[in-house]
Scaffold this active site. Structure first.
Site, PDB file in Angstrom:
ATOM      1  N   GLY A 262      12.550   0.455  36.829  1.00  0.00           N
ATOM      2  CA  GLY A 262      13.797   1.196  37.019  1.00  0.00           C
ATOM      3  C   GLY A 262      14.862   0.827  36.012  1.00  0.00           C
ATOM      4  O   GLY A 262      14.659   0.886  34.802  1.00  0.00           O
ATOM      5  N   GLY A 263      16.023   0.434  36.537  1.00  0.00           N
ATOM      6  CA  GLY A 263      17.158   0.136  35.670  1.00  0.00           C
ATOM      7  C   GLY A 263      16.869  -0.972  34.688  1.00  0.00           C
ATOM      8  O   GLY A 263      17.465  -1.030  33.604  1.00  0.00           O
TER       9      GLY A 263
ATOM     10  N   GLY B 249       6.164  14.750  -1.034  1.00  0.00           N
ATOM     11  CA  GLY B 249       7.393  14.567  -0.259  1.00  0.00           C
ATOM     12  C   GLY B 249       7.615  13.107   0.091  1.00  0.00           C
ATOM     13  O   GLY B 249       8.759  12.650   0.224  1.00  0.00           O
ATOM     14  N   ALA B 250       6.518  12.374   0.219  1.00  0.00           N
ATOM     15  CA  ALA B 250       6.650  10.961   0.578  1.00  0.00           C
ATOM     16  C   ALA B 250       7.345  10.173  -0.535  1.00  0.00           C
ATOM     17  O   ALA B 250       8.015   9.174  -0.268  1.00  0.00           O
ATOM     18  CB  ALA B 250       5.286  10.369   0.884  1.00  0.00           C
TER      19      ALA B 250
HETATM   20  C1  HXC Z   1      15.347  -6.245  46.716  1.00  0.00           C
HETATM   21  C2  HXC Z   1      13.394  -7.165  45.943  1.00  0.00           C
HETATM   22  C3  HXC Z   1      13.222  -6.087  45.066  1.00  0.00           C
HETATM   23  C4  HXC Z   1      14.194  -5.054  45.053  1.00  0.00           C
HETATM   24  C5  HXC Z   1      11.584  -7.439  44.786  1.00  0.00           C
HETATM   25  N1  HXC Z   1      12.350  -7.955  45.735  1.00  0.00           N
HETATM   26  N2  HXC Z   1      12.084  -6.268  44.359  1.00  0.00           N
HETATM   27  N3  HXC Z   1      14.450  -7.246  46.752  1.00  0.00           N
HETATM   28  N4  HXC Z   1      15.245  -5.177  45.902  1.00  0.00           N
HETATM   29  N5  HXC Z   1      14.107  -4.016  44.232  1.00  0.00           N
HETATM   30  C6  HXC Z   1      12.161  -9.238  46.443  1.00  0.00           C
HETATM   31  C7  HXC Z   1      10.990  -9.211  47.413  1.00  0.00           C
HETATM   32  O1  HXC Z   1      11.434  -8.754  48.666  1.00  0.00           O
HETATM   33  C8  HXC Z   1      10.607 -10.675  47.450  1.00  0.00           C
HETATM   34  O2  HXC Z   1      11.522 -11.380  48.281  1.00  0.00           O
HETATM   35  C9  HXC Z   1      10.849 -11.134  46.038  1.00  0.00           C
HETATM   36  O3  HXC Z   1      11.759 -10.208  45.484  1.00  0.00           O
HETATM   37  C10 HXC Z   1       9.610 -11.134  45.175  1.00  0.00           C
HETATM   38  O4  HXC Z   1       8.986  -9.856  45.285  1.00  0.00           O
HETATM   39  P1  HXC Z   1       7.416  -9.691  45.516  1.00  0.00           P
HETATM   40  O5  HXC Z   1       7.162  -8.275  45.808  1.00  0.00           O
HETATM   41  O6  HXC Z   1       6.952 -10.707  46.520  1.00  0.00           O
HETATM   42  O7  HXC Z   1       6.863 -10.109  44.093  1.00  0.00           O
HETATM   43  P2  HXC Z   1       5.616  -9.533  43.282  1.00  0.00           P
HETATM   44  O8  HXC Z   1       4.429  -9.408  44.191  1.00  0.00           O
HETATM   45  O9  HXC Z   1       5.505 -10.392  42.081  1.00  0.00           O
HETATM   46  O10 HXC Z   1       6.019  -8.048  42.853  1.00  0.00           O
HETATM   47  C11 HXC Z   1       7.119  -7.843  41.976  1.00  0.00           C
HETATM   48  C12 HXC Z   1       7.469  -6.360  41.913  1.00  0.00           C
HETATM   49  C13 HXC Z   1       7.654  -5.790  43.339  1.00  0.00           C
HETATM   50  C14 HXC Z   1       6.353  -5.609  41.174  1.00  0.00           C
HETATM   51  C15 HXC Z   1       8.755  -6.232  41.081  1.00  0.00           C
HETATM   52  O11 HXC Z   1       8.536  -6.649  44.054  1.00  0.00           O
HETATM   53  C16 HXC Z   1       8.216  -4.406  43.356  1.00  0.00           C
HETATM   54  O12 HXC Z   1       7.459  -3.446  43.162  1.00  0.00           O
HETATM   55  N6  HXC Z   1       9.502  -4.292  43.627  1.00  0.00           N
HETATM   56  C17 HXC Z   1      10.162  -3.003  43.714  1.00  0.00           C
HETATM   57  C18 HXC Z   1      10.261  -2.353  42.346  1.00  0.00           C
HETATM   58  C19 HXC Z   1      11.057  -1.067  42.390  1.00  0.00           C
HETATM   59  O13 HXC Z   1      10.486   0.001  42.673  1.00  0.00           O
HETATM   60  N7  HXC Z   1      12.384  -1.188  42.250  1.00  0.00           N
HETATM   61  C20 HXC Z   1      13.285  -0.068  42.300  1.00  0.00           C
HETATM   62  C21 HXC Z   1      13.282   0.626  40.946  1.00  0.00           C
HETATM   63  S1  HXC Z   1      14.353   1.973  40.934  1.00  0.00           S
HETATM   64  P3  HXC Z   1      11.181 -12.735  49.007  1.00  0.00           P
HETATM   65  O14 HXC Z   1      12.335 -12.983  49.881  1.00  0.00           O
HETATM   66  O15 HXC Z   1       9.893 -12.502  49.713  1.00  0.00           O
HETATM   67  O16 HXC Z   1      11.048 -13.752  47.929  1.00  0.00           O
HETATM   68  C22 HXC Z   1      15.664   1.444  40.091  1.00  0.00           C
HETATM   69  C23 HXC Z   1      16.783   2.420  40.069  1.00  0.00           C
HETATM   70  C24 HXC Z   1      17.656   2.286  38.873  1.00  0.00           C
HETATM   71  O17 HXC Z   1      15.717   0.402  39.570  1.00  0.00           O
HETATM   72  C25 HXC Z   1      17.395   3.429  37.980  1.00  0.00           C
HETATM   73  C26 HXC Z   1      18.395   3.557  36.941  1.00  0.00           C
HETATM   74  C27 HXC Z   1      18.004   4.617  35.935  1.00  0.00           C
END
Ligand code: HXC
Length: 510
Positions: A169-170, A404-405
């Site tokens: 995402g961001g 051209g290059a």
């Molecule tokens: C809050 C989050 C989080 C999120 C991870 N965590 N992503 N908390 N918001 N977006 C937290 C988890 O709850 C967990 O907490 C800890 O971080 C580690 O995450 P895990 O999933 O256990 O780790 P891992 O298995 O290594 O996976 C990492 C990951 C996955 C691939 C990044 O967490 C994931 O898919 N997260 C969501 C990604 C996503 O879709 N984000 C939104 C994108 S949209 P604890 O407490 O257990 O340690 C976006 C919008 C902006 O960003 C767009 C602007 C253009």
């Protein structure tokens, strides 16, 4: 008083723990360093000044009021790299997965604003799950505020992004707005949405690596400028890159002491170009033999390898280097090579870094795939980028400069200041075979006549002299003297000034 000081130290210590021992161990087990460990390696020893260590999020959704961790998932501040000031923010994956809350965004924005105000480079170390899901639109707003600042700072201060974990995402759009993106092999990923969402929406089953690993982004997508094997190497190489870069768009390239004599001759260059014009040779040999101490920092090494881009130094001052690579696709210009070089040349021009171009190009790549893929527009990007340059441009034609290059690769006509050719240069509309078959089509069945015409064409056009007679090349030089010639030309051009008509901004063929 002592108690108050101790309390401060305790609070600091708590903040330094990030998400706690268990999560730090999990981070290490994945082969990743923590945010603070990374900053320590990036900056000079004891130079880090941290900001906002005690900032916490303000969310009370989904029980978040009970989960506050000082720092809120990002470590920010400034320090020095070899004595030069830089700003840094490092996402802390051990705290809510490094995800971005409103408060986290404010911390990043503070260092972005300060870096711009004092005109110093900023480095972002990314390891983040993207938008803090519990904060909803406040997180989206936080990202947009960062994006806007990335764009305002573009072309003013160098912005470097290191992707050091999963980034979604961001946390991929902000790096995409910066000047350079580097990744760490096997532990970092970049995608707009991860494999789970991809499976739900498109039914495609892909791994993190297949979707957004370093192997994908340094080759196929060309999102990333390069990749390193681990965090330590990535951070040390970033220090090396920073040494090449100016602090901002007004300062000019940094100057380092140079032990390599500027008039050093390299006799081996006299035999670098093979006798057979179709035999490849490695243009990187030429580059490493002419820059200071052979130190060349290559960008985009794995993508469009038919053109080489990177930084080197002449007499201690940085120059951007662009070179056709005869070892890959005979050094032809295609869409990818044109875009790659155009982006690099524009970075150099924006930051007052002179560009040295080494030419050995048989032309633009013909074919349906290239034309359908927009070769005209992509080729035009490189033409635009060079034509727009106001920085010193020095060009050396080593062998082919066809069609051209020839025009595009920093020819005199589009603004290069000093153009040299080696005696092995061939500056023409095309090679002998193609030319003779077109202009002497009537004789095509007469082998003897064609051979005569070919020899005549080679004699007249496959040399640097037709161009030298018109002043299109300033001098035909000995290959062994290339370092001295280029370095002297750059020194002469140091105070180059070019005035351009006033405009809001140009209209680069995107
Ligand atoms: C809050 C989050 C989080 C999120 C991870 N965590 N992503 N908390 N918001 N977006 C937290 C988890 O709850 C967990 O907490 C800890 O971080 C580690 O995450 P895990 O999933 O256990 O780790 P891992 O298995 O290594 O996976 C990492 C990951 C996955 C691939 C990044 O967490 C994931 O898919 N997260 C969501 C990604 C996503 O879709 N984000 C939104 C994108 S949209 P604890 O407490 O257990 O340690 C976006 C919008 C902006 O960003 C767009 C602007 C253009």
């Amino acid at each position: 008083m002592r108690e108050t000081l101790e309390k401060l130290e305790q609070r600091r210590e708590a903040a330094r723990q990030g998400g706690g021992q268990r999560r730090v161990e999990a981070q290490h087990a994945k082969g990743k360093l923590t945010a603070r460990e990374r900053i320590e390696l990036l900056l000079d020893e004891n130079s880090f000044e941290e900001f906002d260590m005690f900032v916490e999020h303000r969310s009370s959704e989904f029980g978040m009021e009970a989960q506050k961790i000082p720092g809120d998932g990002v470590v920010t501040g400034w320090g020095t790299v070899n004595g030069r000031k830089i700003f840094v923010f490092a996402k802390d994956f051990t705290v809510f997965g490094g995800s971005l809350s409103e408060a986290h965004s404010e911390k990043v924005r503070k260092v972005q604003d300060m870096a711009l105000r004092v005109r110093a480079p900023i480095v972002g170390l990314y390891d983040s799950g993207g938008a803090r899901i519990q904060e909803g639109v406040a997180s989206l707003a936080g990202y947009a505020e960062i994006f806007k600042r990335n764009v305002v700072a573009s072309g003013v201060i160098p912005q470097i992004s290191l992707i050091m974990g999963p980034c979604a995402g961001g946390d991929v759009y902000s790096p995409a707005l910066t000047d350079f993106i580097f990744m760490v092999r096997d532990t970092s990923y970049m995608y707009v949405t991860g494999p789970d969402v991809v499976k739900t929406v498109t039914n495609e089953i892909v791994s993190h690596e297949e979707l957004g690993g370093a192997s994908v982004h340094t080759t196929k997508s060309s999102i990333s400028d390069g990749a390193w094997d681990n965090d330590v190497e990535a951070l040390l190489q970033t220090r090396r890159l920073i040494d090449f870069l100016p602090a901002n768009n007004r300062e000019g390239p940094p100057e380092w002491p140079c032990a390599d004599p500027v008039d050093r001759l390299d006799m081996s260059l006299d035999t670098l170009v093979p006798d057979n014009p179709n035999t490849p040779y490695d243009i990187k040999e030429l580059i490493s033999k002419v820059v200071d101490e052979g130190d060349f920092f290559e960008m985009f090494e794995k993508h469009a390898a038919n053109i080489v881009t990177g930084f080197g130094r002449f007499n201690g001052r940085t120059a951007g280097i662009v070179a056709n690579q005869p070892m890959v696709l005979a050094g032809v210009l295609d869409s990818d090579a044109s875009r790659k070089a155009a982006r690099f040349v524009r970075f150099c021009d924006a930051f007052e870094i002179p560009v040295v171009t080494f030419v050995d190009v048989p032309g633009f790549l013909p074919g349906v795939a290239q034309e359908y893929g927009g070769l005209i527009k992509h080729g035009a990007k490189l033409l635009f980028a060079y034509s727009q340059c106001t920085v010193p441009l020095v060009t050396v034609i080593a062998r082919k400069a066809f069609g051209g290059a020839y025009d595009v690769m920093a020819s005199k006509h589009i603004g290069a200041d000093v153009n040299y050719a080696w005696p092995t240069a061939q500056i023409a509309v095309m090679g002998a075979k193609g030319a003779v078959e077109i202009i002497f089509r009537a004789d095509i069945k007469d082998a003897a006549k064609i051979a005569g015409r070919t020899a005549e064409y080679e004699q007249r056009f496959l040399s640097p002299f037709a161009a030298a007679e018109r002043g299109y090349v300033d001098e035909v030089i000995m290959p062994h003297s290339t370092r001295r010639r280029v370095a002297r030309a750059l020194a002469m051009l140091r105070d180059k000034r070019v005035e351009r008509p006033e405009l809001k901004h140009d209209n680069l063929p995107l």
